[in-house]
Write a protein that holds these residues in place. Structure first.
Motif, mmCIF file in Angstrom:
data_model
loop_
_atom_site.group_PDB
_atom_site.id
_atom_site.type_symbol
_atom_site.label_atom_id
_atom_site.label_comp_id
_atom_site.label_asym_id
_atom_site.label_seq_id
_atom_site.Cartn_x
_atom_site.Cartn_y
_atom_site.Cartn_z
ATOM 1 N N GLU A 183 -47.152 23.411 46.279
ATOM 2 C CA GLU A 183 -46.830 22.226 45.476
ATOM 3 C C GLU A 183 -46.589 20.997 46.357
ATOM 4 N N TYR A 184 -45.958 21.195 47.500
ATOM 5 C CA TYR A 184 -45.768 20.079 48.453
ATOM 6 C C TYR A 184 -47.127 19.498 48.841
ATOM 7 N N TRP A 215 -61.790 15.146 60.147
ATOM 8 C CA TRP A 215 -62.256 15.862 61.329
ATOM 9 C C TRP A 215 -61.331 15.625 62.524
ATOM 10 N N GLY A 216 -60.877 14.404 62.700
ATOM 11 C CA GLY A 216 -59.946 14.132 63.788
ATOM 12 C C GLY A 216 -58.697 14.976 63.697
ATOM 13 N N GLN A 217 -58.233 15.231 62.483
ATOM 14 C CA GLN A 217 -57.039 16.049 62.281
ATOM 15 C C GLN A 217 -57.344 17.535 62.454
ATOM 16 N N LEU A 218 -58.505 17.981 61.989
ATOM 17 C CA LEU A 218 -58.872 19.385 62.132
ATOM 18 C C LEU A 218 -59.069 19.783 63.588
ATOM 19 N N ALA A 219 -59.702 18.906 64.345
ATOM 20 C CA ALA A 219 -60.046 19.228 65.727
ATOM 21 C C ALA A 219 -58.837 19.202 66.655
ATOM 22 N N GLU A 220 -57.774 18.541 66.233
ATOM 23 C CA GLU A 220 -56.606 18.371 67.090
ATOM 24 C C GLU A 220 -56.046 19.725 67.550
ATOM 25 N N GLY A 221 -55.945 19.888 68.863
ATOM 26 C CA GLY A 221 -55.354 21.091 69.424
ATOM 27 C C GLY A 221 -56.282 22.275 69.538
ATOM 28 N N MET A 222 -57.518 22.166 69.050
ATOM 29 C CA MET A 222 -58.464 23.275 69.124
ATOM 30 C C MET A 222 -59.398 23.072 70.314
ATOM 31 N N SER A 223 -59.847 24.178 70.894
ATOM 32 C CA SER A 223 -60.690 24.116 72.081
ATOM 33 C C SER A 223 -62.065 23.539 71.751
ATOM 34 N N LEU A 224 -62.762 23.094 72.805
ATOM 35 C CA LEU A 224 -64.128 22.610 72.625
ATOM 36 C C LEU A 224 -65.030 23.727 72.108
ATOM 37 N N THR A 225 -64.753 24.955 72.528
ATOM 38 C CA THR A 225 -65.533 26.098 72.035
ATOM 39 C C THR A 225 -65.410 26.216 70.519
ATOM 40 N N THR A 281 -56.584 30.694 50.506
ATOM 41 C CA THR A 281 -57.473 31.002 51.624
ATOM 42 C C THR A 281 -56.855 30.661 52.977
ATOM 43 N N TYR A 282 -55.840 29.786 52.983
ATOM 44 C CA TYR A 282 -55.126 29.436 54.213
ATOM 45 C C TYR A 282 -53.618 29.579 53.995
ATOM 46 N N PRO A 283 -53.161 30.785 53.679
ATOM 47 C CA PRO A 283 -51.768 30.959 53.240
ATOM 48 C C PRO A 283 -50.729 30.787 54.329
ATOM 49 N N HIS A 284 -51.136 30.861 55.604
ATOM 50 C CA HIS A 284 -50.163 30.801 56.694
ATOM 51 C C HIS A 284 -50.097 29.419 57.353
ATOM 52 N N ALA A 285 -50.816 28.444 56.817
ATOM 53 C CA ALA A 285 -50.771 27.098 57.384
ATOM 54 C C ALA A 285 -49.395 26.476 57.154
ATOM 55 N N SER A 286 -48.979 25.604 58.076
ATOM 56 C CA SER A 286 -47.751 24.840 57.861
ATOM 57 C C SER A 286 -47.959 23.890 56.684
ATOM 58 N N LEU A 328 -51.541 22.365 55.757
ATOM 59 C CA LEU A 328 -52.160 22.713 54.481
ATOM 60 C C LEU A 328 -52.676 21.467 53.780
ATOM 61 N N VAL A 329 -51.975 20.356 53.911
ATOM 62 C CA VAL A 329 -52.472 19.099 53.342
ATOM 63 C C VAL A 329 -53.819 18.746 53.977
ATOM 64 N N VAL A 330 -53.890 18.832 55.305
ATOM 65 C CA VAL A 330 -55.142 18.530 56.014
ATOM 66 C C VAL A 330 -56.260 19.447 55.529
ATOM 67 N N LEU A 331 -55.963 20.733 55.399
ATOM 68 C CA LEU A 331 -56.974 21.687 54.967
ATOM 69 C C LEU A 331 -57.399 21.449 53.523
ATOM 70 N N MET A 332 -56.467 21.090 52.664
ATOM 71 C CA MET A 332 -56.830 20.732 51.292
ATOM 72 C C MET A 332 -57.751 19.520 51.283
ATOM 73 N N ASN A 333 -57.421 18.530 52.100
ATOM 74 C CA ASN A 333 -58.234 17.319 52.141
ATOM 75 C C ASN A 333 -59.661 17.647 52.588
ATOM 76 N N TRP A 334 -59.779 18.478 53.642
ATOM 77 C CA TRP A 334 -61.107 18.875 54.089
ATOM 78 C C TRP A 334 -61.808 19.730 53.035
ATOM 79 N N PHE A 335 -61.070 20.636 52.450
ATOM 80 C CA PHE A 335 -61.598 21.567 51.462
ATOM 81 C C PHE A 335 -62.315 20.832 50.329
ATOM 82 N N SER A 336 -61.746 19.690 49.939
ATOM 83 C CA SER A 336 -62.281 18.958 48.788
ATOM 84 C C SER A 336 -63.645 18.349 49.063
ATOM 85 N N LEU A 337 -63.947 18.035 50.327
ATOM 86 C CA LEU A 337 -65.125 17.226 50.626
ATOM 87 C C LEU A 337 -66.428 17.946 50.295
#
Length: 343
Positions: free
Chosen positions: A20-21, A127-137, A57-62, A66-75
């Motif tokens: 809900e948050y 994308w800038g938010q999704l990529a943050e902290g993830m490796s180039l791989t 589908t992403y139940p363990h996200a903070s 989760l907001v970021v993932l919802m935003n991406w999910f919608s696109l």
């Protein structure tokens, strides 16, 4: 009715406590970004309840992730609904926007889209938010999966625009559906949701590759079954049931029964292969941290199979009966009330 079809899944998955948050912030973002442009479009979007899908589908996200993932999910969902069969130049516009979506992860972070519309502006931010902290791989793998999905989407739109959507045989359709369902990059996002990465050697193993393909097949076929009435209403032949009925010249019920059998067969094979994961880890000589990454990677697949299934049973996106502007748009050959490909 196909949306009521049930499958016996061998695993349960949780629902995020932050639903809900995240939902409240996501819906505000959707409106502020111009991804819905009318009250009718907003109501239609709310009826899909994509936040519920993301929370499953992403139940363990903070909460904030989760907001970021919802935003991406919608696109991807909103972009998918932009095809209008009554506008012959629409396929070209969709291809232009898709190319922009494909190259966004390959540009420096923060680059402004060269093709400007609500979808491209939103994706550049997300994308800038999704990529943050993830490796180039990981970024490269996600971008490749995302690109294959968008190319397949453009091929689907092009086939429909040329009146060739009903020409694929069942084997050809099954391989095509594996790309258009967009599950590979969605599972990749499961790593971002918990901020871990599956070891590259495990990701490249034939067992993991086959499991990911089977997950895509299972989810794609389930979605085809649950969305059958919606797509039949739209005249959209990109659906397993439609292909089976056309190729085998049987009844609609025969096609539905065969689609159910094919889906269960994919699920059964996936479960069989999943049991071999410990053997794969031994074969690769993985340490405890690497095995934990593999375990969470498998859980990410499970979350998608079960979470997407549970959402599909309740979403208004696949509802058999609709009224109002959204239904009129679909009957006209278009899935969305609002045009999101223009400024």
């Amino acid at each position: 009715m196909p949306q009521d079809v049930r499958f016996d899944l061998p695993f349960d998955t949780p629902v995020s406590q932050h639903l809900e948050y995240a939902r409240a912030r996501h819906l505000r973002w959707i409106w502020d970004m111009g991804l819905v442009r009318s009250q009718a479009g907003f109501e239609e979007y709310q009826s899909w309840d994509l936040p519920q899908a993301a929370a499953r589908t992403y139940p363990h996200a903070s909460a904030d992730d989760l907001v970021v993932l919802m935003n991406w999910f919608s696109l991807a969902f909103l972009f998918d609904d932009q095809f209008d069969a009554n506008q012959p130049d629409r396929a070209d516009k969709i291809a232009e926007v898709a190319r922009e979506l494909i190259v966004t992860p390959l540009r420096p972070a923060g680059s402004r889209p060269r093709v400007v519309c609500p979808i491209t502006l939103a994706w550049a931010e997300v994308w800038g938010q999704l990529a943050e902290g993830m490796s180039l791989t990981w970024q490269t793998r996600f971008a490749a999966s995302w690109g294959r999905f968008l190319v397949a989407h453009c091929e689907e739109v092009d086939l429909a625009a040329r009146g060739l959507a009903g020409t694929l045989g069942i084997d050809e359709y099954a391989l095509f559906r594996r790309r258009t369902v967009g599950i590979h990059h969605s599972i990749d996002a499961g790593e971002r949701s918990r901020r871990f990465e599956v070891p590259p050697q495990a990701m490249a193993h034939p067992l993991m590759e086959r499991m990911r393909d089977l997950a895509a097949d299972t989810i794609g076929f389930m979605n085809d079954i649950h969305s059958f009435e919606r797509e039949l209403r739209r005249g959209d032949g990109h659906n397993l049931i439609c292909v089976l009925q056309r190729e085998r010249a049987g009844s609609w019920q025969d096609a539905i029964d065969e689609a159910n059998r094919m889906t269960q067969a994919c699920l059964d094979e996936y479960v069989e292969l999943q049991a071999r994961i410990p053997q794969m880890c031994d074969e690769l000589g993985l340490d405890q941290d690497e095995r934990a990454g593999v375990r969470m990677g498998v859980e990410a697949i499970q979350h998608w199979i079960n979470g997407n299934y549970e959402w599909a049973l309740i979403t208004g996106r696949y509802a058999a009966a609709k009224e109002g502007p959204a239904a009129s748009a679909e009957l006209a050959g278009r899935g969305s009330v609002d045009d999101l490909l223009a400024v």
